[in-house]
Enzyme design. Structure first.
Site, short mmCIF file in Angstrom:
data_model
loop_
_atom_site.label_atom_id
_atom_site.label_comp_id
_atom_site.label_asym_id
_atom_site.label_seq_id
_atom_site.Cartn_x
_atom_site.Cartn_y
_atom_site.Cartn_z
CG ASP A 1 6.29 6.82 -10.67
OD1 ASP A 1 6.09 7.02 -9.45
OD2 ASP A 1 6.59 5.70 -11.13
CG ASP B 1 -2.09 0.99 0.96
OD1 ASP B 1 -2.86 0.76 0.00
OD2 ASP B 1 -2.23 1.98 1.71
NE ARG C 1 5.78 -0.61 -4.90
CZ ARG C 1 5.37 0.49 -5.52
NH1 ARG C 1 6.08 1.00 -6.52
NH2 ARG C 1 4.26 1.09 -5.15
#
EC number: 3.6.1.66
Length: 214
Positions: free
Chosen positions: A176, A89, A202
């Site tokens: 992004d 998430d 991430r």
């Protein structure tokens, strides 16, 4: 949420349970996210299969934190598939907007998941603030690794930067194209995917996961 001692992300994560090579469900229906996670898992003998490939439903994300929503998704996927499941998430937090869109980052894109709409919404809200308002922002990624018996390990990563406008770049996904990470002059959307994988929020969470569970 799992007990705080069960897999806390950080500099020295101490997992209680190790992940063995084999099939692992990626509890996401987001193709870009699945692609990034597969690339990060590649070296570790894991056989990733996405929730979409298994026709698993997407749960309602009712948690109030990134970690809570990641756990919810991972636990459901593990329960329904009978396999370990990894859920992510993540979202964009803009300081001048009080941390929004935060856990609602995907929802700002609407039912059609149009992140062009979401990026424009962020920009419009910033444009309505005084001109001297800062554009600092950060991405957060919470990873939850769950087993069918209900055990969960979780890890949280972060990447800081500033927002730019208009969007730039064709790589990546989500927000992004408007996010320039600190120390760089290009957006995530302009970066080669391998470069982003090496330093993103991430990637930060994955480094903690790898150190703890492999």
């Amino acid at each position: 949420m799992s007990d705080p001692d069960e897999g806390i992300g950080g500099d020295t994560p101490q997992a209680i349970r190790k992940l063995q090579p084999g099939r692992l469900v990626i509890a996401s229906h987001n193709p870009g996210k699945v692609r990034e996670i597969r690339a990060l898992l590649g070296p570790y003998g894991i056989e990733p299969v996405s929730a979409a490939e298994l026709d698993l439903p997407e749960p309602d994300e009712t948690g109030t934190t990134f970690v809570a929503n990641a756990e919810l998704k991972a636990l459901q996927a593990a329960d329904l598939s009978g396999l370990p499941a990894l859920a992510d998430d993540s979202g964009l937090c803009v300081e001048a907007l009080g941390g929004d869109p935060g856990i609602f980052s995907a929802r700002w894109a609407g039912e059609t998941k149009d992140f062009g709409v979401a990026m424009r919404r962020v920009e419009d809200k910033l444009a309505a603030l005084p001109p001297e308002t800062g554009r600092d922002a950060h991405f957060v990624c919470a990873l939850a690794l769950a087993w069918p018996d209900g055990h969960v390990e979780w890890f949280e990563g972060r990447a800081d930067g500033v927002l730019t406008w208009p969007p730039r770049g064709e790589h990546g996904f989500g927000y992004d194209p408007v996010f320039v990470p600190n120390g760089h002059d290009v957006t995530y959307g302009e970066m080669d995917p391998a470069e982003k994988h090496a330093m993103s929020h991430r990637a930060d969470a994955f480094r903690q996961l790898v150190a703890a569970v492999f």
